[in-house]
Design an enzyme around this catalytic site. Structure first.
Site, PDB file in Angstrom:
ATOM      1  N   ASN A  68       0.681  -1.687  -0.491  1.00 55.17           N
ATOM      2  CA  ASN A  68      -0.374  -0.049  -0.073  1.00 55.17           C
ATOM      3  C   ASN A  68       0.830   1.530  -0.160  1.00 55.17           C
ATOM      4  OD1 ASN A  68      -1.914  -1.700   0.412  1.00 55.17           O
ATOM      5  ND2 ASN A  68      -2.522  -1.469   2.831  1.00 55.17           N
ATOM      6  N   THR A 104     -22.682  35.013 -30.934  1.00 60.13           N
ATOM      7  CA  THR A 104     -22.910  34.101 -29.594  1.00 60.13           C
ATOM      8  C   THR A 104     -24.104  33.622 -30.294  1.00 60.13           C
ATOM      9  OG1 THR A 104     -24.628  35.963 -29.179  1.00 60.13           O
ATOM     10  CG2 THR A 104     -22.319  36.591 -27.775  1.00 60.13           C
ATOM     11  N   HIS A 105     -24.242  32.794 -29.588  1.00 61.53           N
ATOM     12  CA  HIS A 105     -25.647  31.611 -29.959  1.00 61.53           C
ATOM     13  C   HIS A 105     -25.854  30.815 -31.270  1.00 61.53           C
ATOM     14  CE1 HIS A 105     -27.564  32.983 -26.572  1.00 61.53           C
ATOM     15  NE2 HIS A 105     -26.980  34.217 -26.604  1.00 61.53           N
ATOM     16  N   SER A 133     -11.402  10.836 -47.544  1.00 61.62           N
ATOM     17  CA  SER A 133     -12.305   9.755 -47.045  1.00 61.62           C
ATOM     18  C   SER A 133     -11.891   8.758 -48.066  1.00 61.62           C
ATOM     19  CB  SER A 133     -13.500  10.137 -47.876  1.00 61.62           C
ATOM     20  OG  SER A 133     -14.432   9.493 -47.851  1.00 61.62           O
ATOM     21  N   ASN A 162     -10.495  16.050 -44.316  1.00 58.88           N
ATOM     22  CA  ASN A 162     -11.281  16.448 -43.308  1.00 58.88           C
ATOM     23  C   ASN A 162      -9.715  16.100 -41.756  1.00 58.88           C
ATOM     24  OD1 ASN A 162     -13.118  14.773 -44.918  1.00 58.88           O
ATOM     25  ND2 ASN A 162     -12.873  13.453 -44.300  1.00 58.88           N
ATOM     26  N   TYR A 184      -7.553   0.452   3.873  1.00 55.09           N
ATOM     27  CA  TYR A 184      -7.566  -0.144   2.443  1.00 55.09           C
ATOM     28  C   TYR A 184      -8.796  -0.822   2.452  1.00 55.09           C
ATOM     29  CZ  TYR A 184      -5.094  -2.359  -1.730  1.00 55.09           C
ATOM     30  OH  TYR A 184      -5.214  -3.811  -2.707  1.00 55.09           O
ATOM     31  N   LYS A 244      -6.229   2.599 -10.459  1.00 55.26           N
ATOM     32  CA  LYS A 244      -5.095   2.421 -11.236  1.00 55.26           C
ATOM     33  C   LYS A 244      -5.490   2.540 -13.042  1.00 55.26           C
ATOM     34  CE  LYS A 244      -1.435  -0.492 -10.339  1.00 55.26           C
ATOM     35  NZ  LYS A 244      -0.773  -1.230  -9.805  1.00 55.26           N
TER      36      LYS A 244
END
Length: 436
Positions: free
Chosen positions: A113, A158-159, A281, A289, A320, A328
């Protein structure tokens, strides 16, 4: 697989299938952690010598063999494979094979550990350093291009609708500051995590006067995780904090990649992505692309997925639990993929080619409305009255130009006063001093 170091009786046979399941991916994943485990083992051996559990000669012999293992591993002469349960047992097996009884002494006062906790902590500190450096490299490219292209007009949105005239200078500076923020976060989280859990053993301490402070100092930690129970609880939690920093950077990467994906489309036609970052492609001869941009845009999902895995595993009591082994894989995967992708960005950004004429021609007169409203405010009109008047007189904005609009935007950070020196000063302050 060699006999596990925890086996107590020759009469107890552990089925191979069970051993494989228990070991999981550890022996493969520990290839990332082995250099850090070796480094911590070297410091641990010297600490044992300082409290009389090893002689100076024994500690020196262990240190030399650990150096030899490190060199053999780096050269590919030693392979961490399924002969071993994990990297920890491989280190002990190497030392025992070469030093006999002396090698067997390395595990005094520590647990596996301990080993994984300190190796992961050292790994995270190293990866956060890399993240800081990559984020600053990205910011540097963006700042340099902001300086060169400060006055190049770019329609602001914007938007996803046209808003106001903007500039490449403002666009580049915005992304530059975002990655400086990411570098700053990596530094701050590194400081938070810069504590040694080594010497807490299995979560209860040991009845030996370990030189925890001396070992921590040798490993360049700023402080200790003092409490053994908390050291166990930090497993996974420390990784989540490191992923916070990585997530911030990949999130900013995603936004930048989205901009480029839109700008590179035929409908926008603002930018050409370097051919080295594009593919074609398999069926359409006309396609070019920006695949690298799209995969960089997707990179954040790997980090989000890692966070979800960790959060799910960490529903545990104190102490533990073997579940922690499964913290991990996601964190190692996220940092490997995340840093690999982020490291491509300086080259990609440096090679972008802008269609200046197309960007300027895309700016419509209505985008000057806010400029005109603020001019009326400067003349004494209230903003709300100016807002309404300009809304009724949009046709009167035809004669305006992008250059005049950008030059007049003099609030700090705006197109006419980008404040690049302030962003650069923050970046410079985050770079490590020479020799660090």
């Amino acid at each position: 697989m060699s006999e596990p170091i925890w086996k107590k009786s020759a009469s107890v046979a552990v089925p191979e299938a069970v051993m494989r399941f228990l070991a999981g991916q550890d022996v493969v994943l520990d290839r990332e952690l082995l250099p850090f485990d070796i480094r911590a083992s070297r410091a641990h051996a010297r600490g044992l010598a300082r409290i009389g559990l090893l002689s100076d000669e024994q500690a020196g012999a262990i240190g030399r063999e650990l150096d030899a293992l490190s060199e053999a591993f780096a050269a590919g002469e030693f392979v961490l494979d399924d002969r071993f349960e994990d990297g920890h047992s491989a280190i002990e097996a190497w030392l025992t094979a070469r030093l006999g009884e002396t090698g067997k002494r390395i595990h005094a006062g520590r647990s596996r550990n301990d080993q994984v906790a300190v190796a992961l902590r050292l790994y995270l500190l190293d990866r956060l350093d890399r993240l800081r450096d990559i984020a600053l490299a990205i910011a540097e490219v963006a700042l340099a291009r902001a300086e060169r292209e400060a006055d190049v007009a770019l329609p602001g949105h914007t938007h996803l609708q046209q808003a106001m005239p903007s500039s490449l200078g403002l666009w580049w500076a915005g992304h530059a500051e975002a990655f400086v923020d990411d570098a700053d976060l990596a530094v701050r989280i590194r400081e938070h995590l810069n504590a040694s859990p080594l010497g807490t053993a299995s979560g209860f301490g040991v009845n030996l006067a370990l030189d925890r402070d001396g070992v921590a100092e040798e490993l360049d930690f700023d402080r200790l995780v003092v409490n053994p129970q908390n050291a166990q609880a930090q497993r996974g939690k420390a990784e989540l904090r490191a992923l916070d920093a990585l997530s911030a950077a990949t999130g900013d990467l995603r936004r930048l990649a989205w901009d480029l994906s839109l700008f590179a489309s035929q409908e926008f036609g603002f930018v050409t992505v370097p051919a080295a970052f594009c593919t074609g492609s398999s069926i359409m001869p006309n396609k070019h692309n920006p695949d690298a941009v799209e995969l960089l845009r997707a990179l954040h999902a790997t980090v989000v997925g890692a966070r979800a895995e960790l959060e799910s595993v960490l529903s545990l009591p104190s102490g533990y639990q073997r579940d922690l082994q499964d913290t991990k894989p996601p964190v190692l995967r996220a940092f490997a993929r995340g840093l690999e992708g982020l490291a491509l960005l300086p080259g990609l950004l440096g090679g972008l080619s802008w269609n200046v004429e197309r960007m300027a021609s895309a700016i419509r007169p209505a985008q000057y409305a806010t400029d005109r409203a603020n001019e009326l405010v400067a003349e004494g009109l209230s903003f709300r009255d100016a807002y309404r008047r300009v809304g009724d007189e949009l046709d009167a904005l035809e004669a305006r130009s992008p250059a005049d609009s950008l030059a007049a935007r003099v609030s700090l950070g705006g197109c006419g006063r980008l404040g690049l020196e302030r962003i650069r000063a923050r970046a410079d302050a985050l770079r490590p001093a020479a020799g660090d």
